[in-house]
Design an enzyme around this catalytic site. Structure first.
Site, PDB file in Angstrom:
ATOM      1  N   ASP A   1     -10.485 -11.462   8.208  1.00 29.77           N
ATOM      2  CA  ASP A   1     -10.333 -10.162   7.533  1.00 29.77           C
ATOM      3  C   ASP A   1     -11.717  -9.523   7.322  1.00 29.77           C
ATOM      4  O   ASP A   1     -11.926  -8.349   7.652  1.00 29.77           O
ATOM      5  CB  ASP A   1      -9.599 -10.381   6.196  1.00 29.77           C
ATOM      6  CG  ASP A   1      -9.477  -9.120   5.389  1.00 29.77           C
ATOM      7  OD1 ASP A   1      -8.655  -8.263   5.756  1.00 29.77           O
ATOM      8  OD2 ASP A   1     -10.213  -8.969   4.382  1.00 29.77           O
TER       9      ASP A   1
ATOM     10  N   LYS B   1     -13.685  -5.989   8.985  1.00 31.07           N
ATOM     11  CA  LYS B   1     -14.371  -4.966   8.183  1.00 31.07           C
ATOM     12  C   LYS B   1     -15.839  -4.851   8.591  1.00 31.07           C
ATOM     13  O   LYS B   1     -16.392  -3.752   8.662  1.00 31.07           O
ATOM     14  CB  LYS B   1     -14.227  -5.309   6.702  1.00 31.07           C
ATOM     15  CG  LYS B   1     -12.765  -5.238   6.236  1.00 31.07           C
ATOM     16  CD  LYS B   1     -12.558  -5.895   4.889  1.00 31.07           C
ATOM     17  CE  LYS B   1     -11.101  -5.831   4.460  1.00 31.07           C
ATOM     18  NZ  LYS B   1     -10.798  -6.687   3.295  1.00 31.07           N
TER      19      LYS B   1
ATOM     20  N   LYS C   1      -7.264  -2.138   9.286  1.00 33.17           N
ATOM     21  CA  LYS C   1      -8.551  -2.638   9.827  1.00 33.17           C
ATOM     22  C   LYS C   1      -8.355  -3.503  11.059  1.00 33.17           C
ATOM     23  O   LYS C   1      -9.194  -3.496  11.961  1.00 33.17           O
ATOM     24  CB  LYS C   1      -9.309  -3.428   8.763  1.00 33.17           C
ATOM     25  CG  LYS C   1      -8.559  -4.673   8.329  1.00 33.17           C
ATOM     26  CD  LYS C   1      -8.651  -4.928   6.878  1.00 33.17           C
ATOM     27  CE  LYS C   1      -7.517  -5.807   6.479  1.00 33.17           C
ATOM     28  NZ  LYS C   1      -6.794  -5.440   5.332  1.00 33.17           N
TER      29      LYS C   1
ATOM     30  N   VAL D   1       0.833  -1.210   0.000  1.00 28.11           N
ATOM     31  CA  VAL D   1       0.000   0.000   0.000  1.00 28.11           C
ATOM     32  C   VAL D   1       0.869   1.261   0.000  1.00 28.11           C
ATOM     33  O   VAL D   1       0.630   2.205  -0.772  1.00 28.11           O
ATOM     34  CB  VAL D   1      -0.964  -0.002   1.214  1.00 28.11           C
ATOM     35  CG1 VAL D   1      -1.829   1.245   1.209  1.00 28.11           C
ATOM     36  CG2 VAL D   1      -1.833  -1.261   1.209  1.00 28.11           C
TER      37      VAL D   1
END
Ligand code: NAP
Ligand code: HSE
Length: 427
Positions: free
Chosen positions: A202, A206, A106, A16
């Protein structure tokens, strides 16, 4: 008057961070014109100073966070390193030093969100995290701003690209879970250790974050019931097709009178539902609100440039706030303290596939156990599987999960029931 420059620091320059670095350089001129300031990467924190980093200015690298913290000219810290620590301590220190923060983390926000938001509010700083859910998909800002006038009743979505890719391959190319996972790994969708994706963790993080935004009440990762996709078989995919459904790993958060329901699990969705159309590594989030009715947000949920798109959107927003002297304008929106419903009390329709002895009276025994536990059957398919064995596929009406769990544990005690192969929720 000279050009205003906003100096920022990146914590991390992996997938990222590299995307953010490239996008800031590529869009410098537009950022200058739309944010009113030049955005300059002043420092980049890394773990290892010796690693090869093609295209990255080595002069900017440091492995000492204090250099960033103690530099008063750095107004914004962009945390793209991941994990709980040291990311949490660094973000808190940055906020307490009056620096704004953008994060894609997250894992951290789903557990320690409250502490981070409180620190941002106490210091009048921005804390933005658009990339933490749905990668490039705008969903955090729409929930906090564009949809702020709505009473959101439910959020449901495909929040993990790796598992959506695997399920798409299983569904469209008749692949096994293992083969589809191997391709996802080869293409770089799945991590070397894919546990967080395939076990639903994951997506669970979220879902927790979206539930907070939707219902203005704190929901953490621990509150989310989680089931992954590792038990989904080719047979389940074939039954889903026969029933006019597709199987998707779905994150759901619903506000009910008994409390907030929050879960991640494989769900059979009718093939004409918009979420059923979301294929491969795409993500999509479906929102129900009293004024908006229904809306779906769809796009790339991960990857270097899609995630950088969201991070850089936040950076530009913070830059605008700095230019207008209004940082910390939108802080934590959790003003309520709603209970989170115990997962056993949630009602769902179920699809159950089981192997039974092919003898008279077995179906009646199975139906009796369901009946005793308030499980109403809506559909039964029986297939002969060979020898003295038959396969039963049963679809139920909505039933509380604890009734279903009780029924299944009793079912296991019936001598003629050889195996309960699958238990999958249905939309
Ligand atoms: P990554 O490729 O593993 O990169 C992590 C970077 O952080 C590396 O540059 C690493 O330094 C640095 N780092 C890690 N621990 C450090 C420490 N203790 N001190 C200093 N530097 C440290 O991770 P990523 O995929 O870019 O993900 C970053 C964040 O974005 C995570 O929170 C992730 O959940 C989130 N996110 C990722 C995606 C995606 O598609 N990848 C999508 C949405 C959100 P070295 O380079 O020296 O090892
Ligand atoms: N591993 C995630 C996915 C991306 O497959 O969607 C990061 O959130």
């Amino acid at each position: 008057m000279g050009e205003r420059t906003i100096r920022i620091a990146l914590l991390g320059i992996g997938t990222v961070g590299t995307g953010v670095y490239k996008l800031i350089r590529r869009r410098r001129d537009v950022m200058m014109r739309t944010a009113g300031a030049n955005i300059e990467i002043a420092r980049i924190l890394v773990h290892s100073l010796n690693k090869e980093r093609p295209g990255i200015d080595r002069e900017l690298l440091t492995d000492d966070f204090d250099e960033i913290l103690e530099d008063p000219s750095i107004e914004l810290v962009v945390e793209v390193m991941g994990g709980i620590e040291p990311a949490k301590t660094m973000i808190l220190k940055a906020l307490n030093a009056g620096k704004n923060v953008v994060s894609a983390n997250k894992d951290l926000i789903a557990v320690h969100g409250r502490e981070l938001f409180e620190a941002a509010e106490n210091n009048g700083c921005d804390f933005m995290f658009e990339a933490a859910v749905g990668g490039a998909i705008p969903i955090i800002r729409p929930m906090k701003q564009c949809l702020a006038a709505n009473e959101i009743t439910e959020v449901m979505g495909i929040m993990n690209g790796t598992t959506n890719f695997i399920l798409t391959k299983m569904s469209e190319e008749n692949m096994s879970f293992e083969d589809a996972l191997a391709i996802a790994t080869e293409l770089g969708y799945a991590e070397a250790d894919p546990t967080a994706d395939i076990e639903g963790l994951d997506a669970g993080r979220k879902a927790a974050i979206l539930a907070c935004l939707a219902f203005h009440s704190r929901v953490t990762f621990d509150d989310v019931y989680i089931e992954g996709i590792t038990k989904i078989s080719k047979e389940d995919i074939a039954y889903a097709r026969e029933l006019g459904n597709v199987i998707k790993l779905v994150g759901r958060a619903k506000n009910t009178e008994e409390g907030i329901e929050a879960g991640v699990y494989p769900l059979m969705i009718p093939k004409d539902h918009p979420l059923a159309e979301i294929r491969n590594s795409f993500n999509a989030i479906y929102v129900y609100g009293d004024a908006l009715d229904e809306a779906m947000f769809m796009g790339r949920g991960a990857g270097e440039m899609p995630t950088a798109s969201a991070v850089c959107g936040d950076i530009i927003d913070v830059a605008r706030n700095i230019m207008h002297g209004c940082c910390g304008r939108i802080s934590c929106t959790c003003y309520r303290q709603l209970p989170v419903k115990e997962s056993g009390k949630v009602s769902n329709k179920f699809f159950i596939r089981m192997k039974v002895k092919n003898l008279p009276g077995v179906l009646a025994k199975v139906a009796t156990v369901f009946g005793l536990h308030k499980v109403s059957i809506s559909q039964v398919i029986q297939k002969y599987s060979g020898g003295d064995c038959a396969e039963l596929a049963i679809v139920t009406e909505p039933v509380r999960e604890y009734h279903m769990r009780d029924a299944l544990s009793l079912m296991n005690a019936i001598e003629e029931v050889k195996e309960i192969c699958s238990v999958i929720r249905q939309f």
